[in-house]
Design a protein around this motif. Structure first.
Motif, PDB file in Angstrom:
ATOM      1  N   ILE A  28      -9.777  -0.519  -4.869  1.00 12.91           N
ATOM      2  CA  ILE A  28      -8.971  -0.282  -3.671  1.00 12.91           C
ATOM      3  C   ILE A  28      -9.620   0.795  -2.810  1.00 12.91           C
ATOM      4  CG2 ILE A  28      -6.744   0.540  -2.811  1.00 12.91           C
ATOM      5  CD1 ILE A  28      -5.509  -0.696  -5.385  1.00 12.91           C
ATOM      6  N   LEU A  29     -10.050   1.892  -3.431  1.00 12.85           N
ATOM      7  CA  LEU A  29     -10.685   2.970  -2.685  1.00 12.85           C
ATOM      8  C   LEU A  29     -11.975   2.486  -2.029  1.00 12.85           C
ATOM      9  CD1 LEU A  29     -10.351   5.874  -1.849  1.00 12.85           C
ATOM     10  CD2 LEU A  29     -11.554   6.562  -3.919  1.00 12.85           C
ATOM     11  N   SER A  30     -12.704   1.620  -2.711  1.00 13.12           N
ATOM     12  CA  SER A  30     -13.923   1.048  -2.144  1.00 13.12           C
ATOM     13  C   SER A  30     -13.616   0.273  -0.868  1.00 13.12           C
ATOM     14  CB  SER A  30     -14.599   0.141  -3.173  1.00 13.12           C
ATOM     15  OG  SER A  30     -15.740  -0.463  -2.619  1.00 13.12           O
ATOM     16  N   ALA A  31     -12.522  -0.461  -0.852  1.00 13.77           N
ATOM     17  CA  ALA A  31     -12.136  -1.207   0.347  1.00 13.77           C
ATOM     18  C   ALA A  31     -11.796  -0.242   1.491  1.00 13.77           C
ATOM     19  CB  ALA A  31     -10.939  -2.112   0.048  1.00 13.77           C
ATOM     20  N   TYR A  32     -11.115   0.846   1.172  1.00 13.83           N
ATOM     21  CA  TYR A  32     -10.774   1.818   2.202  1.00 13.83           C
ATOM     22  C   TYR A  32     -12.007   2.557   2.739  1.00 13.83           C
ATOM     23  CZ  TYR A  32      -5.655   1.639   1.726  1.00 13.83           C
ATOM     24  OH  TYR A  32      -4.340   1.263   1.759  1.00 13.83           O
ATOM     25  N   GLN A  33     -13.087   2.613   1.961  1.00 13.75           N
ATOM     26  CA  GLN A  33     -14.290   3.344   2.373  1.00 13.75           C
ATOM     27  C   GLN A  33     -14.900   2.775   3.653  1.00 13.75           C
ATOM     28  OE1 GLN A  33     -15.230   6.219   1.150  1.00 13.75           O
ATOM     29  NE2 GLN A  33     -13.702   6.166  -0.467  1.00 13.75           N
ATOM     30  N   LYS A  34     -14.556   1.556   4.008  1.00 10.34           N
ATOM     31  CA  LYS A  34     -15.055   0.969   5.252  1.00 10.34           C
ATOM     32  C   LYS A  34     -14.626   1.813   6.454  1.00 10.34           C
ATOM     33  CE  LYS A  34     -15.348  -3.744   3.559  1.00 10.34           C
ATOM     34  NZ  LYS A  34     -16.720  -3.636   3.182  1.00 10.34           N
ATOM     35  N   CYS A  35     -13.570   2.590   6.298  1.00 13.29           N
ATOM     36  CA  CYS A  35     -13.100   3.457   7.379  1.00 13.29           C
ATOM     37  C   CYS A  35     -14.111   4.553   7.709  1.00 13.29           C
ATOM     38  CB  CYS A  35     -11.770   4.114   7.004  1.00 13.29           C
ATOM     39  SG  CYS A  35     -10.414   2.949   6.815  1.00 13.29           S
ATOM     40  N   ARG A  36     -15.082   4.758   6.825  1.00 12.42           N
ATOM     41  CA  ARG A  36     -16.092   5.782   7.084  1.00 12.42           C
ATOM     42  C   ARG A  36     -16.912   5.475   8.335  1.00 12.42           C
ATOM     43  NH1 ARG A  36     -18.111   7.120   1.081  1.00 12.42           N
ATOM     44  NH2 ARG A  36     -17.108   9.144   0.974  1.00 12.42           N
ATOM     45  N   ASN A  37     -17.065   4.194   8.653  1.00 13.10           N
ATOM     46  CA  ASN A  37     -17.866   3.793   9.798  1.00 13.10           C
ATOM     47  C   ASN A  37     -17.037   3.924  11.074  1.00 13.10           C
ATOM     48  OD1 ASN A  37     -19.499   2.641  11.698  1.00 13.10           O
ATOM     49  ND2 ASN A  37     -20.034   0.860  10.462  1.00 13.10           N
ATOM     50  N   THR A  38     -16.923   5.153  11.572  1.00  8.81           N
ATOM     51  CA  THR A  38     -16.079   5.401  12.744  1.00  8.81           C
ATOM     52  C   THR A  38     -16.708   4.849  14.019  1.00  8.81           C
ATOM     53  OG1 THR A  38     -17.011   7.624  12.945  1.00  8.81           O
ATOM     54  CG2 THR A  38     -14.915   7.399  11.741  1.00  8.81           C
ATOM     55  N   ALA A  39     -17.991   4.527  13.998  1.00  9.18           N
ATOM     56  CA  ALA A  39     -18.614   3.904  15.165  1.00  9.18           C
ATOM     57  C   ALA A  39     -18.163   2.455  15.300  1.00  9.18           C
ATOM     58  CB  ALA A  39     -20.137   3.970  15.049  1.00  9.18           C
ATOM     59  N   LEU A  40     -17.890   1.816  14.185  1.00  2.00           N
ATOM     60  CA  LEU A  40     -17.474   0.414  14.191  1.00  2.00           C
ATOM     61  C   LEU A  40     -15.965   0.259  14.236  1.00  2.00           C
ATOM     62  CD1 LEU A  40     -18.349  -2.551  13.991  1.00  2.00           C
ATOM     63  CD2 LEU A  40     -18.333  -2.306  11.503  1.00  2.00           C
ATOM     64  N   TYR A  41     -15.245   1.142  13.510  1.00  5.12           N
ATOM     65  CA  TYR A  41     -13.801   1.037  13.423  1.00  5.12           C
ATOM     66  C   TYR A  41     -13.141   2.183  14.176  1.00  5.12           C
ATOM     67  CZ  TYR A  41     -14.983  -2.145   9.662  1.00  5.12           C
ATOM     68  OH  TYR A  41     -15.513  -3.178   8.939  1.00  5.12           O
ATOM     69  N   ASP A  42     -12.274   1.850  15.106  1.00  5.03           N
ATOM     70  CA  ASP A  42     -11.521   2.842  15.860  1.00  5.03           C
ATOM     71  C   ASP A  42     -10.078   2.772  15.375  1.00  5.03           C
ATOM     72  OD1 ASP A  42     -10.626   4.673  17.681  1.00  5.03           O
ATOM     73  OD2 ASP A  42     -10.573   3.263  19.359  1.00  5.03           O
ATOM     74  N   PHE A  43      -9.630   3.775  14.706  1.00  6.07           N
ATOM     75  CA  PHE A  43      -8.282   3.754  14.150  1.00  6.07           C
ATOM     76  C   PHE A  43      -7.668   5.135  14.249  1.00  6.07           C
ATOM     77  CE2 PHE A  43     -11.339   4.542  10.853  1.00  6.07           C
ATOM     78  CZ  PHE A  43     -10.826   5.631  10.185  1.00  6.07           C
ATOM     79  N   ALA A  44      -6.361   5.160  14.237  1.00  2.25           N
ATOM     80  CA  ALA A  44      -5.637   6.421  14.379  1.00  2.25           C
ATOM     81  C   ALA A  44      -5.102   6.934  13.056  1.00  2.25           C
ATOM     82  CB  ALA A  44      -4.493   6.245  15.363  1.00  2.25           C
ATOM     83  N   GLY A  45      -5.300   6.190  12.004  1.00  2.00           N
ATOM     84  CA  GLY A  45      -4.805   6.647  10.719  1.00  2.00           C
ATOM     85  C   GLY A  45      -4.988   5.596   9.650  1.00  2.00           C
ATOM     86  N   ILE A  46      -4.848   6.012   8.421  1.00  2.00           N
ATOM     87  CA  ILE A  46      -4.973   5.136   7.264  1.00  2.00           C
ATOM     88  C   ILE A  46      -3.588   4.984   6.651  1.00  2.00           C
ATOM     89  CG2 ILE A  46      -6.020   4.850   4.991  1.00  2.00           C
ATOM     90  CD1 ILE A  46      -8.240   6.822   5.970  1.00  2.00           C
ATOM     91  N   LEU A  47      -3.140   3.756   6.479  1.00  2.12           N
ATOM     92  CA  LEU A  47      -1.854   3.480   5.834  1.00  2.12           C
ATOM     93  C   LEU A  47      -2.118   3.090   4.387  1.00  2.12           C
ATOM     94  CD1 LEU A  47      -0.467   1.438   8.777  1.00  2.12           C
ATOM     95  CD2 LEU A  47       0.719   3.398   7.832  1.00  2.12           C
ATOM     96  N   SER A  48      -1.424   3.722   3.449  1.00  2.81           N
ATOM     97  CA  SER A  48      -1.684   3.430   2.039  1.00  2.81           C
ATOM     98  C   SER A  48      -1.033   2.140   1.569  1.00  2.81           C
ATOM     99  CB  SER A  48      -1.232   4.587   1.150  1.00  2.81           C
ATOM    100  OG  SER A  48       0.167   4.755   1.190  1.00  2.81           O
ATOM    101  N   PHE A  49       0.041   1.674   2.227  1.00  2.00           N
ATOM    102  CA  PHE A  49       0.745   0.439   1.872  1.00  2.00           C
ATOM    103  C   PHE A  49       1.027   0.309   0.375  1.00  2.00           C
ATOM    104  CE2 PHE A  49      -1.034  -1.280   5.968  1.00  2.00           C
ATOM    105  CZ  PHE A  49       0.197  -1.293   6.610  1.00  2.00           C
ATOM    106  N   GLY A  50       1.468   1.393  -0.235  1.00  2.00           N
ATOM    107  CA  GLY A  50       1.858   1.348  -1.637  1.00  2.00           C
ATOM    108  C   GLY A  50       0.718   1.527  -2.616  1.00  2.00           C
ATOM    109  N   ASN A  51      -0.512   1.569  -2.132  1.00  2.00           N
ATOM    110  CA  ASN A  51      -1.671   1.706  -3.016  1.00  2.00           C
ATOM    111  C   ASN A  51      -1.905   3.167  -3.366  1.00  2.00           C
ATOM    112  OD1 ASN A  51      -2.489  -1.066  -3.071  1.00  2.00           O
ATOM    113  ND2 ASN A  51      -3.127  -0.826  -0.958  1.00  2.00           N
ATOM    114  N   VAL A  52      -1.041   3.709  -4.221  1.00  2.00           N
ATOM    115  CA  VAL A  52      -1.150   5.129  -4.544  1.00  2.00           C
ATOM    116  C   VAL A  52      -1.120   5.415  -6.040  1.00  2.00           C
ATOM    117  CG1 VAL A  52      -0.293   5.982  -2.349  1.00  2.00           C
ATOM    118  CG2 VAL A  52       1.319   5.457  -4.159  1.00  2.00           C
TER     119      VAL A  52
END
Length: 194
Positions: A28-52
């Motif tokens: 799951i954390l590996s999937a979220y790591q895609k957020c590291r590419n801030t040049a490609l992904y523009d987002f205002a936050g990360i939602l955990s959606f129960g994955n905690v």
């Protein structure tokens, strides 16, 4: 990847819409790591959606907190499903996670909603409703006027749509206690509803 709760006692993991093997915290954390590419992904936050994880399995939430700090964004974090009361929630945030990051917005507790596809009620993580409130708030046509950085809270932007109940509905004094620990409770407010 998302996790929903099949009953009040047992989580059911879903992968690509079908019941499958539960993904590991690392996957799951590996999937979220895609957020590291801030040049490609523009987002205002990360939602955990129960994955905690659980009250004591802290690999995933601490990894998400580190990721939010690294990419300098907000993390909307749910309580684990096994944390179902105010005192355990405070212990989870303050002691287990030892979380002092101002980037973490923690929400409590799971809400009941009707799943039309399966014709049954299910508990879903609070960030599902927070995500809906953020979408409503940022949509100019809904009256939100694109207020992306406002909090999904209050009478206008904090309304929870489609929730039919909560496992734990904190009273005013309990809400104040949760707020003092930087925990945002989802609650029924007299005269305003859920």
């Amino acid at each position: 990847i998302s996790t929903i709760v099949g009953s009040a006692l047992s989580p059911v993991s879903m992968t690509k819409g079908a019941i499958g093997a539960t993904p590991t915290s690392g996957q799951i954390l590996s999937a979220y790591q895609k957020c590291r590419n801030t040049a490609l992904y523009d987002f205002a936050g990360i939602l955990s959606f129960g994955n905690v994880g659980t009250m004591t399995d802290l690999a995933l939430p601490t990894g998400l907190i580190s990721l939010a700090e690294e990419v300098r964004t907000r993390l909307f974090l749910d309580n684990p499903f096994d944390v179902d009361n105010m005192n355990d929630m405070i212990e989870y945030r303050d002691q287990n996670l030892n979380c002092s990051s101002n980037r973490v917005l923690m929400y409590f507790d799971w809400q009941q909603a009707y799943d039309a596809a399966l014709d049954k009620y299910r508990y879903v993580p609070p960030t599902v409703f927070v995500g809906t409130a953020i979408a409503y708030m940022t949509n100019a046509s809904s009256g939100g006027g694109g207020k992306l950085w406002n909090a999904p809270a209050g009478n206008d932007f904090g309304k929870i749509w489609n929730a039919t109940g909560s496992r734990y509905d904190p009273e005013e004094g309990e809400r104040d206690t949760l707020y003092s620990h930087q925990i945002n409770p989802l609650a029924t407010i007299p005269g305003l509803g859920r």
